[in-house]
Design a protein around this motif. Sequence first.
Motif, PDB file in Angstrom:
ATOM      1  N   ILE A   7     -29.926  -1.824 -26.005  1.00  0.00           N
ATOM      2  CA  ILE A   7     -30.806  -2.589 -26.886  1.00  0.00           C
ATOM      3  C   ILE A   7     -30.077  -3.794 -27.464  1.00  0.00           C
ATOM      4  O   ILE A   7     -30.522  -4.937 -27.351  1.00  0.00           O
ATOM      5  N   PHE A   8     -28.930  -3.543 -28.082  1.00  0.00           N
ATOM      6  CA  PHE A   8     -28.229  -4.609 -28.792  1.00  0.00           C
ATOM      7  C   PHE A   8     -27.718  -5.688 -27.854  1.00  0.00           C
ATOM      8  O   PHE A   8     -27.661  -6.863 -28.215  1.00  0.00           O
ATOM      9  N   GLN A   9     -27.340  -5.316 -26.639  1.00  0.00           N
ATOM     10  CA  GLN A   9     -26.847  -6.297 -25.686  1.00  0.00           C
ATOM     11  C   GLN A   9     -27.974  -7.156 -25.118  1.00  0.00           C
ATOM     12  O   GLN A   9     -27.749  -8.297 -24.723  1.00  0.00           O
ATOM     13  N   GLY A  10     -29.194  -6.624 -25.097  1.00  0.00           N
ATOM     14  CA  GLY A  10     -30.293  -7.350 -24.471  1.00  0.00           C
ATOM     15  C   GLY A  10     -31.166  -8.159 -25.402  1.00  0.00           C
ATOM     16  O   GLY A  10     -31.917  -9.022 -24.955  1.00  0.00           O
ATOM     17  N   LEU A  11     -31.071  -7.900 -26.711  1.00  0.00           N
ATOM     18  CA  LEU A  11     -31.904  -8.637 -27.664  1.00  0.00           C
ATOM     19  C   LEU A  11     -31.449 -10.084 -27.815  1.00  0.00           C
ATOM     20  O   LEU A  11     -30.267 -10.390 -27.694  1.00  0.00           O
ATOM     21  N   ASP A  12     -32.406 -10.972 -28.093  1.00  0.00           N
ATOM     22  CA  ASP A  12     -32.081 -12.360 -28.430  1.00  0.00           C
ATOM     23  C   ASP A  12     -31.810 -12.511 -29.920  1.00  0.00           C
ATOM     24  O   ASP A  12     -30.975 -13.320 -30.336  1.00  0.00           O
ATOM     25  N   VAL A  13     -32.534 -11.749 -30.732  1.00  0.00           N
ATOM     26  CA  VAL A  13     -32.439 -11.841 -32.196  1.00  0.00           C
ATOM     27  C   VAL A  13     -32.440 -10.430 -32.764  1.00  0.00           C
ATOM     28  O   VAL A  13     -33.187  -9.567 -32.294  1.00  0.00           O
ATOM     29  N   ALA A  62     -25.958 -16.399 -18.402  1.00  0.00           N
ATOM     30  CA  ALA A  62     -26.327 -15.535 -17.278  1.00  0.00           C
ATOM     31  C   ALA A  62     -26.088 -14.064 -17.608  1.00  0.00           C
ATOM     32  O   ALA A  62     -26.901 -13.195 -17.271  1.00  0.00           O
ATOM     33  N   ALA A  63     -24.978 -13.785 -18.291  1.00  0.00           N
ATOM     34  CA  ALA A  63     -24.675 -12.406 -18.672  1.00  0.00           C
ATOM     35  C   ALA A  63     -25.727 -11.862 -19.630  1.00  0.00           C
ATOM     36  O   ALA A  63     -26.171 -10.710 -19.505  1.00  0.00           O
ATOM     37  N   HIS A  64     -26.132 -12.694 -20.584  1.00  0.00           N
ATOM     38  CA  HIS A  64     -27.163 -12.250 -21.523  1.00  0.00           C
ATOM     39  C   HIS A  64     -28.490 -12.019 -20.812  1.00  0.00           C
ATOM     40  O   HIS A  64     -29.206 -11.054 -21.104  1.00  0.00           O
ATOM     41  N   HIS A  65     -28.833 -12.873 -19.862  1.00  0.00           N
ATOM     42  CA  HIS A  65     -30.096 -12.701 -19.135  1.00  0.00           C
ATOM     43  C   HIS A  65     -30.094 -11.386 -18.359  1.00  0.00           C
ATOM     44  O   HIS A  65     -31.118 -10.687 -18.313  1.00  0.00           O
ATOM     45  N   GLU A  66     -28.968 -11.038 -17.768  1.00  0.00           N
ATOM     46  CA  GLU A  66     -28.864  -9.765 -17.055  1.00  0.00           C
ATOM     47  C   GLU A  66     -29.071  -8.603 -18.027  1.00  0.00           C
ATOM     48  O   GLU A  66     -29.760  -7.623 -17.710  1.00  0.00           O
ATOM     49  N   ALA A  67     -28.476  -8.709 -19.225  1.00  0.00           N
ATOM     50  CA  ALA A  67     -28.631  -7.658 -20.223  1.00  0.00           C
ATOM     51  C   ALA A  67     -30.071  -7.585 -20.713  1.00  0.00           C
ATOM     52  O   ALA A  67     -30.594  -6.490 -20.977  1.00  0.00           O
ATOM     53  N   LYS A  68     -30.715  -8.719 -20.816  1.00  0.00           N
ATOM     54  CA  LYS A  68     -32.113  -8.758 -21.260  1.00  0.00           C
ATOM     55  C   LYS A  68     -33.023  -8.106 -20.224  1.00  0.00           C
ATOM     56  O   LYS A  68     -33.955  -7.360 -20.572  1.00  0.00           O
ATOM     57  N   MET A  69     -32.755  -8.354 -18.942  1.00  0.00           N
ATOM     58  CA  MET A  69     -33.536  -7.711 -17.886  1.00  0.00           C
ATOM     59  C   MET A  69     -33.324  -6.200 -17.914  1.00  0.00           C
ATOM     60  O   MET A  69     -34.270  -5.425 -17.718  1.00  0.00           O
ATOM     61  N   ALA A  70     -32.077  -5.773 -18.157  1.00  0.00           N
ATOM     62  CA  ALA A  70     -31.792  -4.344 -18.238  1.00  0.00           C
ATOM     63  C   ALA A  70     -32.552  -3.708 -19.398  1.00  0.00           C
ATOM     64  O   ALA A  70     -33.064  -2.581 -19.279  1.00  0.00           O
ATOM     65  N   LEU A  71     -32.644  -4.419 -20.525  1.00  0.00           N
ATOM     66  CA  LEU A  71     -33.398  -3.917 -21.674  1.00  0.00           C
ATOM     67  C   LEU A  71     -34.881  -3.798 -21.335  1.00  0.00           C
ATOM     68  O   LEU A  71     -35.524  -2.800 -21.670  1.00  0.00           O
ATOM     69  N   ALA A  72     -35.443  -4.804 -20.678  1.00  0.00           N
ATOM     70  CA  ALA A  72     -36.857  -4.755 -20.286  1.00  0.00           C
ATOM     71  C   ALA A  72     -37.120  -3.579 -19.352  1.00  0.00           C
ATOM     72  O   ALA A  72     -38.135  -2.875 -19.484  1.00  0.00           O
TER      73      ALA A  72
END
Length: 205
Positions: free
Chosen positions: A182-188, A37-47
Amino acid sequence: WIVGIVNGIFRGHWQLPAMARLVGQPYIQANVEAMVAAHHEAKMALADWIEARMRETLPEWQEVFGGWFREDEEHPVILRPDLSMLFSGEARRKTEFKAVETFLMAMRDPAKRQAFLDSAFIQMFFGKPHPTDRWGLARVREMIALSQGRIIHEDGRVEVDERLKGRVFFIPNFNVEEAHVIFQGLDVIGMWSQLRTEASATGYM
């Protein structure tokens, strides 16, 4: 005596706070779900950040690159990456020995391009060349072209493949103040190098 530090991080700035709270916690389902869930929040912030940066940049790019960024119903400019896909990022100085052209070369090959398009990945490029590095500046131009479905071949020929829109992003004005988003929201995170002594990935520490 410490005379210098080549690479280092301050966890208070770079580490996602929600992730930091989970460090050392038991490996149980609840904690795994909290991490996802934390990563998904970071990914949304990156988007969100990418979309905002692209909206800022679009008028300038429309002026500089003209038809690459034309907007109509058949040729929309995609400013926000699809959250259902995996975000793959490359963020480093665009210079020859760092092999930043690896992905560009692959996209010139129809079979490799199709393999990428069949995957679940979006490729994102961050970073910039040195202002006097003509090679690096040319590669950035090719990355921007890819983001709009234009493949620039080595002979200068431009091939159109609209399917690349939304699958390749080049985000300008990469800087250390915003890099943690950027780094917190990337998957790879991916890096390539042609030098055996190049300490690849230290830039993402």
